[in-house]
Design a protein around this motif. Structure first.
Motif, PDB file in Angstrom:
ATOM      1  N   VAL A 275       0.867  -1.168   0.000  1.00 50.83           N
ATOM      2  CA  VAL A 275       0.000   0.000   0.000  1.00 50.83           C
ATOM      3  C   VAL A 275       0.907   1.222   0.000  1.00 50.83           C
ATOM      4  CG1 VAL A 275      -1.823   1.254   1.217  1.00 50.83           C
ATOM      5  CG2 VAL A 275      -1.757  -1.245   1.305  1.00 50.83           C
ATOM      6  N   TRP A 276       0.837   2.021  -1.063  1.00 54.23           N
ATOM      7  CA  TRP A 276       1.743   3.166  -1.191  1.00 54.23           C
ATOM      8  C   TRP A 276       1.059   4.448  -0.730  1.00 54.23           C
ATOM      9  CZ3 TRP A 276       6.659   2.200  -1.797  1.00 54.23           C
ATOM     10  CH2 TRP A 276       7.057   1.036  -2.483  1.00 54.23           C
ATOM     11  N   LEU A 277       1.784   5.203   0.115  1.00 57.52           N
ATOM     12  CA  LEU A 277       1.297   6.490   0.608  1.00 57.52           C
ATOM     13  C   LEU A 277       2.330   7.570   0.320  1.00 57.52           C
ATOM     14  CD1 LEU A 277       0.677   4.138   3.034  1.00 57.52           C
ATOM     15  CD2 LEU A 277      -0.839   5.978   3.729  1.00 57.52           C
ATOM     16  N   ASP A 278       1.873   8.809   0.281  1.00 55.11           N
ATOM     17  CA  ASP A 278       2.786   9.936   0.128  1.00 55.11           C
ATOM     18  C   ASP A 278       3.596  10.099   1.414  1.00 55.11           C
ATOM     19  OD1 ASP A 278       3.510  12.940   0.460  1.00 55.11           O
ATOM     20  OD2 ASP A 278       2.983  12.791  -1.656  1.00 55.11           O
ATOM     21  N   GLY A 279       4.915  10.189   1.280  1.00 55.58           N
ATOM     22  CA  GLY A 279       5.764  10.253   2.455  1.00 55.58           C
ATOM     23  C   GLY A 279       5.597  11.511   3.273  1.00 55.58           C
ATOM     24  N   GLU A 280       5.153  12.599   2.641  1.00 59.29           N
ATOM     25  CA  GLU A 280       4.990  13.875   3.348  1.00 59.29           C
ATOM     26  C   GLU A 280       3.593  14.025   3.935  1.00 59.29           C
ATOM     27  OE1 GLU A 280       7.387  16.091   3.964  1.00 59.29           O
ATOM     28  OE2 GLU A 280       8.820  14.731   3.016  1.00 59.29           O
ATOM     29  N   THR A 281       2.569  13.660   3.178  1.00 56.90           N
ATOM     30  CA  THR A 281       1.186  13.908   3.600  1.00 56.90           C
ATOM     31  C   THR A 281       0.477  12.669   4.115  1.00 56.90           C
ATOM     32  OG1 THR A 281       0.251  13.480   1.400  1.00 56.90           O
ATOM     33  CG2 THR A 281       1.034  15.722   1.858  1.00 56.90           C
ATOM     34  N   ALA A 282       1.033  11.493   3.912  1.00 55.02           N
ATOM     35  CA  ALA A 282       0.433  10.205   4.300  1.00 55.02           C
ATOM     36  C   ALA A 282      -0.834   9.907   3.512  1.00 55.02           C
ATOM     37  CB  ALA A 282       0.155  10.153   5.801  1.00 55.02           C
ATOM     38  N   GLU A 283      -1.071  10.596   2.416  1.00 49.27           N
ATOM     39  CA  GLU A 283      -2.265  10.333   1.609  1.00 49.27           C
ATOM     40  C   GLU A 283      -2.039   9.121   0.712  1.00 49.27           C
ATOM     41  OE1 GLU A 283      -2.803  14.031  -0.391  1.00 49.27           O
ATOM     42  OE2 GLU A 283      -4.034  14.871   1.211  1.00 49.27           O
ATOM     43  N   LEU A 284      -3.091   8.359   0.548  1.00 46.36           N
ATOM     44  CA  LEU A 284      -3.022   7.135  -0.248  1.00 46.36           C
ATOM     45  C   LEU A 284      -2.822   7.446  -1.724  1.00 46.36           C
ATOM     46  CD1 LEU A 284      -3.414   4.013  -0.392  1.00 46.36           C
ATOM     47  CD2 LEU A 284      -5.816   4.508  -0.835  1.00 46.36           C
ATOM     48  N   GLN A 285      -1.970   6.657  -2.377  1.00 48.89           N
ATOM     49  CA  GLN A 285      -1.751   6.796  -3.813  1.00 48.89           C
ATOM     50  C   GLN A 285      -2.211   5.562  -4.581  1.00 48.89           C
ATOM     51  OE1 GLN A 285       2.338   7.911  -4.560  1.00 48.89           O
ATOM     52  NE2 GLN A 285       1.952  10.028  -3.947  1.00 48.89           N
ATOM     53  N   ARG A 286      -1.689   4.410  -4.245  1.00 56.06           N
ATOM     54  CA  ARG A 286      -2.043   3.217  -5.017  1.00 56.06           C
ATOM     55  C   ARG A 286      -1.723   1.970  -4.203  1.00 56.06           C
ATOM     56  NH1 ARG A 286       2.974   4.776  -6.405  1.00 56.06           N
ATOM     57  NH2 ARG A 286       4.568   3.190  -6.802  1.00 56.06           N
ATOM     58  N   ILE A 287      -2.255   0.843  -4.666  1.00 55.72           N
ATOM     59  CA  ILE A 287      -1.943  -0.468  -4.101  1.00 55.72           C
ATOM     60  C   ILE A 287      -1.464  -1.363  -5.233  1.00 55.72           C
ATOM     61  CG2 ILE A 287      -2.830  -2.517  -2.945  1.00 55.72           C
ATOM     62  CD1 ILE A 287      -4.904  -0.780  -1.624  1.00 55.72           C
ATOM     63  N   GLN A 288      -0.336  -1.984  -5.042  1.00 54.52           N
ATOM     64  CA  GLN A 288       0.167  -3.000  -5.973  1.00 54.52           C
ATOM     65  C   GLN A 288       0.165  -4.332  -5.238  1.00 54.52           C
ATOM     66  OE1 GLN A 288       3.976  -1.084  -6.772  1.00 54.52           O
ATOM     67  NE2 GLN A 288       3.287  -0.534  -8.820  1.00 54.52           N
ATOM     68  N   PHE A 289      -0.334  -5.366  -5.881  1.00 60.02           N
ATOM     69  CA  PHE A 289      -0.433  -6.656  -5.197  1.00 60.02           C
ATOM     70  C   PHE A 289      -0.279  -7.786  -6.211  1.00 60.02           C
ATOM     71  CE2 PHE A 289      -4.645  -5.438  -6.512  1.00 60.02           C
ATOM     72  CZ  PHE A 289      -5.206  -6.606  -7.006  1.00 60.02           C
ATOM     73  N   GLY A 290      -0.072  -8.957  -5.672  1.00 56.26           N
ATOM     74  CA  GLY A 290       0.025 -10.154  -6.493  1.00 56.26           C
ATOM     75  C   GLY A 290      -0.428 -11.361  -5.704  1.00 56.26           C
ATOM     76  N   TYR A 291      -0.701 -12.454  -6.416  1.00 52.58           N
ATOM     77  CA  TYR A 291      -1.200 -13.681  -5.801  1.00 52.58           C
ATOM     78  C   TYR A 291      -0.042 -14.657  -5.623  1.00 52.58           C
ATOM     79  CZ  TYR A 291      -5.694 -11.656  -6.822  1.00 52.58           C
ATOM     80  OH  TYR A 291      -6.767 -10.804  -6.860  1.00 52.58           O
ATOM     81  N   VAL A 292       0.086 -15.179  -4.417  1.00 53.59           N
ATOM     82  CA  VAL A 292       1.187 -16.074  -4.070  1.00 53.59           C
ATOM     83  C   VAL A 292       0.611 -17.372  -3.513  1.00 53.59           C
ATOM     84  CG1 VAL A 292       2.782 -14.170  -3.618  1.00 53.59           C
ATOM     85  CG2 VAL A 292       1.374 -15.073  -1.755  1.00 53.59           C
ATOM     86  N   GLY A 293       1.495 -18.373  -3.389  1.00 53.14           N
ATOM     87  CA  GLY A 293       1.051 -19.659  -2.867  1.00 53.14           C
ATOM     88  C   GLY A 293       0.251 -20.457  -3.872  1.00 53.14           C
ATOM     89  N   LEU A 294       0.412 -20.141  -5.160  1.00 54.74           N
ATOM     90  CA  LEU A 294      -0.277 -20.895  -6.203  1.00 54.74           C
ATOM     91  C   LEU A 294       0.608 -22.065  -6.650  1.00 54.74           C
ATOM     92  CD1 LEU A 294      -1.570 -17.858  -8.302  1.00 54.74           C
ATOM     93  CD2 LEU A 294      -2.695 -19.029  -6.398  1.00 54.74           C
ATOM     94  N   MET A 295       0.261 -22.697  -7.742  1.00 54.00           N
ATOM     95  CA  MET A 295       1.054 -23.795  -8.274  1.00 54.00           C
ATOM     96  C   MET A 295       2.472 -23.310  -8.580  1.00 54.00           C
ATOM     97  SD  MET A 295       0.310 -26.077 -11.678  1.00 54.00           S
ATOM     98  CE  MET A 295      -1.293 -26.558 -11.028  1.00 54.00           C
ATOM     99  N   ASP A 296       3.451 -24.083  -8.129  1.00 54.54           N
ATOM    100  CA  ASP A 296       4.852 -23.706  -8.320  1.00 54.54           C
ATOM    101  C   ASP A 296       5.269 -24.022  -9.750  1.00 54.54           C
ATOM    102  OD1 ASP A 296       7.431 -22.933  -8.008  1.00 54.54           O
ATOM    103  OD2 ASP A 296       8.049 -24.675  -6.805  1.00 54.54           O
ATOM    104  N   SER A 297       4.964 -23.099 -10.638  1.00 56.61           N
ATOM    105  CA  SER A 297       5.279 -23.289 -12.054  1.00 56.61           C
ATOM    106  C   SER A 297       5.494 -21.922 -12.702  1.00 56.61           C
ATOM    107  CB  SER A 297       4.131 -24.024 -12.767  1.00 56.61           C
ATOM    108  OG  SER A 297       4.291 -23.962 -14.176  1.00 56.61           O
ATOM    109  N   PRO A 298       6.500 -21.800 -13.564  1.00 60.97           N
ATOM    110  CA  PRO A 298       6.690 -20.519 -14.264  1.00 60.97           C
ATOM    111  C   PRO A 298       5.510 -20.174 -15.169  1.00 60.97           C
ATOM    112  CG  PRO A 298       8.105 -22.232 -15.196  1.00 60.97           C
ATOM    113  CD  PRO A 298       7.516 -22.786 -13.937  1.00 60.97           C
ATOM    114  N   GLU A 299       4.701 -21.169 -15.495  1.00 56.21           N
ATOM    115  CA  GLU A 299       3.524 -20.894 -16.312  1.00 56.21           C
ATOM    116  C   GLU A 299       2.468 -20.116 -15.514  1.00 56.21           C
ATOM    117  OE1 GLU A 299       3.099 -21.995 -19.811  1.00 56.21           O
ATOM    118  OE2 GLU A 299       5.234 -21.821 -19.273  1.00 56.21           O
TER     119      GLU A 299
END
Length: 604
Positions: A275-299
């Motif tokens: 969760v990304w926030l502005d370092g000066e104002t603490a206001e929310l900017q964006r969320i980057q996420f991904g899914y983990v713990g799935l099938m262990d395959s590069p596919e």
């Protein structure tokens, strides 16, 4: 939120169409709820020291057991109303994004009690400093460490969003899209979209209990995998906090992140992200996420998603755009899987309307929400006022504020807009009203706070804009003939001791309604003194900016011809003055002085 690699044709509720996806909303602050109750506790939240009302703060009421009784957001003039419920001692906590929280002393609500006035300290929180000095790695329910303090700012936003969504203060028009991509996610093979008006919420999510138990990627049928992500209630829940650790990270570009990932004991598909926030104002900017713990395959990899945010009129933050990219598979030999492409689903908040039916945000235009305070800047204006907006190439457009001083300008082009509060009194004095430049951006709502302008405000604007250097005040003189006619062309000489360290005037005269600024000052040295001279313009005005408190200025006014001054006087700039204004009246024979002068109060 959930997304699937299979598609249905259902569109129920707030957001389901084919692939159903719900994302975190952060800090969706709506107008303060002034609900009528049998025994309400009312009050106003202001900044300590200045008395400036605090807009969009979350006010929470707790009973003597520490249980939350009610909560509300402050309105444009800092007011709130809470239902006290049962009698007995209570406390109030005020939470602001980017500032330290404040808790009142215990009080006992009573019918007919006076409105509370809560003064909150202005203690800004610098998240960037916290991350640099206190990062201790990923921790479950961190307290006191860098992650704990960053989480506290994120938590305030989430709580405000959850309350606002529950109150259904806004209606949304959503544009949902779906794309099929090739194996490398570089080429778009198909693209569809759907406009969904009059939605009660931008997104909804599955219960966190189900997500913790079954995982954030679940199977539905033999060939469909559904991808979920949490909403505000999920991230605030004890279940999520107990099953995920948090860490503060430095974004390197002025942002601070709160990274989250599942604990090692988790054995189901999970999510990890920042969760990304502005370092000066603490206001929310964006969320980057991904899914983990799935099938262990590069596919499979780590299917990603992202959400960006924008601000609503009252300081709230909502989802502006989001997307999830999920792999699509075909069965290969020996039971293995082969990625054949990707399905990308997402959405955009195309428009937001408030309870009054006003469009406060439109993705195709810019909006400006503002509040006009009284001349002291500490309360609402005495009545509705007009805010003028300068439009390039056309006449000025005005909008009238509500009784609380708030106003909304919508459907604006994306450029710089000039706003001012017209003042006939200032114009009669030959002074221009202060102007505020507001940048309009498509799909965003800019916020501006203004006040009914005073003489001091107009002079500060002429000197380069507020705030001016601490411990100084502007000095304006007006030279008139008997009867009040401005004495244009009069020569003015101002002298002061060099030891005062006053650098000298910036402009010769205040900015006029037509943009006039005078002819300029000529600066010279006379022993240990500094002398500045100018000639008054058609308004008969002269101005000295940023004169230090305690300074003494010797002012000599001479007629257009002749060397002997007809007015010779010393002005004193008292401590705490917001401006010094004096009128010099020339007799018809230029042989005597009649002067009327005054030292302004802190708000002239």
């Amino acid at each position: 939120m959930k997304g699937a690699d299979g598609v249905t044709n259902r569109v129920p509720g707030a957001y389901y169409s084919g692939v159903r996806t719900t994302l975190l909303l952060l800090l969706l602050i709506g107008p303060g709820s002034l609900r009528a109750t049998a025994q309400p506790t009312t009050g106003v939240v202001v900044e300590e020291g200045t008395g400036v009302p605090v807009t969009g703060a979350m006010v929470l009421l707790f009973d003597s057991d520490g249980s939350r009784v009610d909560q509300a957001l402050t309105d444009p003039v800092g007011r709130f109303m809470l239902d006290t419920g049962r009698p007995g001692p209570h406390t109030i906590t005020v939470e602001r994004i980017g500032y330290a929280s404040f808790t009142s002393d215990p009080f006992t609500p009573a019918a007919g009690a006076e409105e509370m006035r809560i003064e909150v300290p202005v203690e800004a929180i610098q998240l960037s400093d916290i991350v640099v000095s206190g990062n201790r790695g990923c921790q479950v329910r961190p307290e006191g460490a860098a992650a704990g303090r960053v989480w506290e700012e994120a938590r305030k936003a989430l709580a405000a969003e959850a309350w606002t969504r529950e109150a259904e203060l806004y209606r949304y028009t959503l544009l949902r899209y779906e794309m099929r991509l090739d194996r490398d996610a570089r080429e778009v093979l198909a693209d569809t979209s759907m406009l969904m008006p009059d939605q009660r919420a931008a997104f909804t999510s599955a219960p966190i209990e189900d997500l913790v138990a079954e995982g954030f990627v679940q199977n539905e049928g033999d060939s469909m995998s559904v991808y979920y992500a949490p909403d505000a209630e999920a991230l605030l829940s004890g279940e999520f906090l107990d099953s995920h650790c948090l860490a503060a990270v430095d974004g390197g570009d002025g942002t601070v992140g709160l990274a989250f990932q599942p604990t090692a004991s988790r054995r189901v598909p999970e999510i990890a992200g920042v969760v990304w926030l502005d370092g000066e104002t603490a206001e929310l900017q964006r969320i980057q996420f991904g899914y983990v713990g799935l099938m262990d395959s590069p596919e499979v990899g780590y299917p990603p998603g992202e959400v960006t945010f924008t601000r609503l009129p009252d300081g709230a933050w909502i989802v502006k755009e989001w997307w999830i990219r999920m792999p699509s598979f075909a069965e290969a030999s020996r039971g293995e899987i082969l990625r054949i492409g990707h399905r990308m689903v997402g959405g955009t908040t195309a428009a937001v309307t408030d309870a009054a039916g006003r469009t406060v945000l439109d993705a195709r235009s810019a909006s400006i929400f503002g509040v006009v305070a009284d001349s002291a800047g500490t309360g609402p204006p005495p009545g509705p006022v007009v805010v003028a907006r300068e439009v390039i190439g056309s006449a000025t457009i005005g909008v009238t504020t509500s009784a609380d001083g708030s106003f909304l300008l919508n459907r604006l082009p994306a450029w710089t807009h000039i706003l001012r509060v017209p003042s006939p009194a200032l114009r009669e004095m030959g002074l221009a009203e202060p102007e505020v430049s507001v940048e309009g951006n498509l799909g965003q709502v800019a916020y501006v706070r203004m006040k009914i302008p005073t003489v001091a405000d107009a002079l500060a604007f002429s000197c380069g804009g507020a705030p001016r250097p601490v411990g100084t005040a502007p000095v304006m003189g007006r030279v008139e003939h008997v009867g009040g006619t401005p004495a244009g062309g009069a020569r003015v000489e101002v002298q002061w001791l060099g030891e005062t360290e006053y650098a000298g005037p910036l402009v010769a005269a205040p900015i006029g309604p037509g943009g006039e600024t005078g002819s300029g000052w000529a600066i010279g040295l006379d022993g240990s003194s500094v002398t500045a001279s100018t000639t008054t313009d058609h308004r008969g005005l002269f101005l000295l900016c940023d004169v230090p408190y305690g300074a003494r200025l010797r002012v000599a006014v001479k007629p257009a011809t002749g060397e002997e001054p007809v007015i010779d006087r010393t002005l004193f700039v008292p401590p705490d003055a917001s401006a010094v204004v004096e009128t010099f009246i020339l007799s018809s024979l230029h042989d005597k002085l009649t002067s009327k002068d005054y030292i302004s109060t802190p708000n002239p």
